[in-house]
Structure formats: structure tokens, C-alpha cells
Scaffold this motif. Sequence first.
Motif, PDB file in Angstrom:
ATOM      1  N   ASP A  41      34.660  31.841  43.011  1.00  0.00           N
ATOM      2  CA  ASP A  41      34.937  33.183  43.532  1.00  0.00           C
ATOM      3  C   ASP A  41      33.668  33.926  43.916  1.00  0.00           C
ATOM      4  N   SER A 307      32.664  37.830  37.941  1.00  0.00           N
ATOM      5  CA  SER A 307      33.830  37.300  38.637  1.00  0.00           C
ATOM      6  C   SER A 307      34.983  38.300  38.583  1.00  0.00           C
ATOM      7  N   SER A 311      40.084  35.365  37.361  1.00  0.00           N
ATOM      8  CA  SER A 311      39.470  34.116  37.805  1.00  0.00           C
ATOM      9  C   SER A 311      39.385  33.150  36.629  1.00  0.00           C
TER      10      SER A 311
END
Length: 326
Positions: A41, A307, A311
Motif C-alpha cells: 500500500d 499504512s 492493510s
Amino acid sequence: MRSPVPTPSAPRRPGAAALAGIGHSVPPTDPAEASPHTFPDGGTWRTEIPSVEGPEALAAVLKESSRLDVPVHRISQGSGVWMLTDDEITEMVDACAERDVELCLFTGPRGTWDIGAATRTDSGGAGLRARGHDGLAGCVEDALRGTALGVRCLLIADEGVLWTLHRLRATGLLPADTTFKVSALIGPVNPAGYAVYEHLGADSLNIPSDLTLAHLSEIRRASRAPMDLYVESPDDLGGSIRMYEAAELIRRGAPLYLKFGLSKSPGIYPYGAHLREHTLATARERVRRGRLVLDLLARHGADGGMSPLGSRLPGELRRFPTPEGN
């Protein structure tokens, strides 16, 4: 939850301006040592609250994380799948799903709890590893049961168990999105060992908290598999408190899970109701420790790069070929 703040080109180093003002030079930071890797990500770090031993402790952690505004990516448990009823596992799965938090449960029998006397010697014998076929089979049984109830992250303390579960995942006998986390109690301490665990199927690896910053950089030259690291480790893992190093741990070790453990606290594995009050109190304190780390990162201008919440996947990793051809 607070939104991530963009990472500046160089986070402020603790006390640097004041020290420079009295002529005390600050050692240079080598930008070449920064990890080149991220989570898929784009984030460089995530958070984990460990030792969350059941639904009641989980509820306490989730409540405290809301109160203190501590973002949580992963909750992990240490006593094991077999120490929970189906209803308890389901309750934990549902509570984590509601908050989009990954739940990670430990697998199977471990050597330190069985009849093997060597684990109670000064050398520790084989430690937590699964002894014999039955130990291995017990871990497989826990993995099958846990994933059938919705668990998608399994904690592993044995190389053979890791390889076996990876093969089961590769053949579809475990869900393809199941992730495997290597326990700190068998965590690798050199780049070659770290890469071997990645090839055996590990999706994140808990390295010992006493590794140096240089060791993290060395590992990152050999592997991009996510790292788990206790910013504060339990006493049986050394009791290290590395809060002031958090920014540099992220810079060197990314992608990295910051684990908020607790020193000076008696062990709670295997958990039961006789340990209830202590377990709930320490669960809440682990979240508070997380708030302290996040505040330090913010004060040093290093709290960017987290993140997005929710995630969980590690990205593309390298694996040994399995006998099944996957």
C-alpha cells in the motif's frame, strides 16, 4: 483516528538543536542505509498489539485504542488456537472484522509446554518448536480450525510447521489469503536466516529486539519480507525499551510492524481466568505504550508513512518451490 502526516525528508533527531547549540556534534545519518522497501500500500510501518488473549482482552484493547486514538493494524495472541473455544474465536474474528483489524492466533502444541525436559534446561533445548509428528499435526489442526472460523493470520514458532502450512496454503487446503507470522522466540538474527524464513512461507518475521540498527539494514539487503519488532519487549525477550529509536527502526527496517509490548510484567501464557485482572490491565497498558511511541514519532516529524488502517497483506515475496509444484 489521526490521519498520517507526510514524512519530511529528514525527521528531527532528538535533542539535535540543543546539543548543537552547546557545540556537541550529532553523528551523521547515512541516507543510503534507509530501507528501499514498503508494504504494497506504500506505507512503511504498521502497528500491532500483542498478547491479547481472548475476547475480553480484545474488547479492552479496542476500547482503549479508541480512547487514546491509537491506530491498530494487527492484534496477536500468544496462548494459542487450542486455548480458545470456537465461540471465543468467532467473537474475536467478528470484533476485529468490525474494526478492520487483522487477528493473528498462535498455532499448536509447543515444546516448552510438553513433557520434554530439555526445554527446561539452561540451554532451552528446542524451545517452542513442535516435537514429533503429533506436535506438527497439532499445529496443522489448529491452522485448519482457526481458518475455518475466519482467522487469516497464524503465528508460528517452528520452521517445519511454517513450511507445512505454506504447502497447505499453496495447494488450497488453507485459504490463499492466510498470512504466516514467525514468532519472536525463533526469530532470525542474520540476513541469510531471515531470507530462508521468507522462502519457507513467512509473511512477516518477528526479529529479536536486541538486534542493532545495522543488523536491520543488513537484513533489508537480503529480504523485503515485513519485519515485526517489539519497540518494548517482554522481560523473557530481553525487556528492551527502544521508543526513542522508533523513527530509525522504521527507516532501517521498513516495511515494519511496531509492536507495543510490555516489560516488568509477569507472563500470561497459557491464559486463563485466573490471570484475568492482570491480563486486562496489561492489555490496556500496551495500548498506552503505543500512544507514547506515536507521540514521539509526531514530535520528531516522523509519523508519516503509516499504512492505511485495514492493510494486512505483505506483497509479493520469494518462496522455495513446493513438492506440489506451486
